[in-house]
Design an enzyme around this catalytic site. Structure first.
Site, PDB file in Angstrom:
ATOM      1  NE  ARG A  39      -3.819  -2.225   0.032  1.00  0.00           N
ATOM      2  CZ  ARG A  39      -3.622  -3.358  -0.658  1.00  0.00           C
ATOM      3  NH1 ARG A  39      -2.532  -3.480  -1.426  1.00  0.00           N
ATOM      4  NH2 ARG A  39      -4.496  -4.344  -0.612  1.00  0.00           N
ATOM      5  CB  SER A  62      -9.129  -0.494   3.964  1.00  0.00           C
ATOM      6  OG  SER A  62      -9.731  -1.667   3.463  1.00  0.00           O
ATOM      7  CD  GLU A 104      -5.457   0.667   2.680  1.00  0.00           C
ATOM      8  OE1 GLU A 104      -6.047   0.449   1.605  1.00  0.00           O
ATOM      9  OE2 GLU A 104      -5.169  -0.226   3.500  1.00  0.00           O
TER      10      GLU A 104
END
Length: 324
Positions: A185, A234, A304
């Site tokens: 990520r 998320s 995130e």
């Protein structure tokens, strides 16, 4: 943390002499709550949508370097703070940066403003496998490139051949997979680069298999994620050996609510706007969850969701480890 009053009309008037040749749309004082999926956030001082890549390059060349620039995509993984965003917010339009061009039997040239789900659909029609996971990512390619977005065990890094970008001086760059320095990520690239397009590669496939894989992705999202709520996806990155939702749940944070913000009962790694949440509510909730998880299991959750902009005066959220 100094609060800077937002005055887009004044900034636009001051910049007008150097922006006379810019063809894209420049709008002062845009409400970012109309841009983000959370439906929260203060004003963007100036909101610029370039006409094309040449227009964006010229904009960077004439814009004074001290004027801050913030890049946003379609707003799916974004929390804008209530005090707004000083300087210029740039958003690439799908009209100018949303092309999907098949350039070989397994490759696409894709604009950075392309919705991920549209890329998945194009790959289905072209019978190119390996892009089905984008059917389950609620964002655009630019964000996927930056965050190494993934789902169902597949990541963007596995599909990248080249990424095309502009820097703050308007210079063009071509980055290969190694240049992107991908991790989970995350990509580690020079500050200030704006992605405009990417060359992506899949594998030869067939429609039945690709369609089945896309259906599985969609079914999973429908079953376990609050996709009909105002959410940013998320909230926290998964940990190396355990899913973020699990440590959040174990810390008693499923359904936790602050103001109009709540950790979803359906999937507790999703924050949702219950109706009238502010950016402060959402960020305060996130930091409270981080603190509770750390106190319960010593796990350190990392955001995130991207948080940008400035806080309102007297409504500042400190990272949990500053008040732990």
């Amino acid at each position: 943390m100094n609060f800077q009053p937002i005055d887009g009309k004044k900034l636009l008037a001051w910049l007008q002499p150097v922006l006379s040749d810019i063809k894209g749309k420049i709008t002062p004082n845009v409400e970012m709550r109309k841009v983000t999926w959370f439906r929260t956030g203060g004003l963007a001082e100036l909101f610029y949508q370039p006409a094309d890549e040449d227009d964006l390059a010229l904009f960077f060349k004439v814009l004074p370097e001290f004027v801050p620039v913030t890049i946003v995509g379609i707003g799916s993984n974004l929390l804008v703070r209530d005090g707004g965003i000083p300087g210029v917010v740039i958003r690439l339009s799908t009209k100018s940066f949303g092309q999907i061009k098949q350039v070989s039997s397994t490759r696409f040239l894709v604009g950075a403003a392309t919705a991920d789900k549209h890329l998945a659909s194009a790959a289905l029609e072209a019978e190119i496998s390996g892009f089905h996971f984008y059917h389950g990512i609620p964002g655009g390619l630019g964000g996927a490139l930056k965050m190494n977005a993934g789902a169902n065990g597949v990541e963007t890094a596995e599909r990248v051949v080249e990424v095309y970008a502009l820097d703050r001086k308007g210079e063009r760059h071509i980055l290969n997979l190694r240049d992107m320095n991908y991790a989970y990520r995350h990509c580690n690239i020079p500050e200030g680069l704006v992605f405009t397009a990417a060359l992506l590669e899949g594998d030869v496939g067939n429609k039945d298999d690709i369609r089945a894989a896309m259906h599985e992705v969609a079914l999973h999202r429908e079953t376990v994620q609050p996709i009909r709520e105002k959410t940013g996806g998320s909230t926290f990155r998964n940990l190396e050996d355990i899913s973020a939702w699990k440590v959040i749940d174990e810390a008693g944070c499923r359904g936790l609510q602050i103001g109009g913000a709540q950790m979803s009962e359906m999937h507790c790694n999703f924050m949702i706007n219950m109706g009238e949440a502010t950016g402060y509510d959402l960020e305060k909730l996130g930091e409270t969850v981080r603190a509770r998880v750390f106190n319960h299991s010593a796990h350190h959750l990392e955001w995130e969701i991207q948080r940008i902009g400035q806080f309102e005066q007297d409504r500042i959220v400190l990272p949990f480890d500053q008040f732990h």
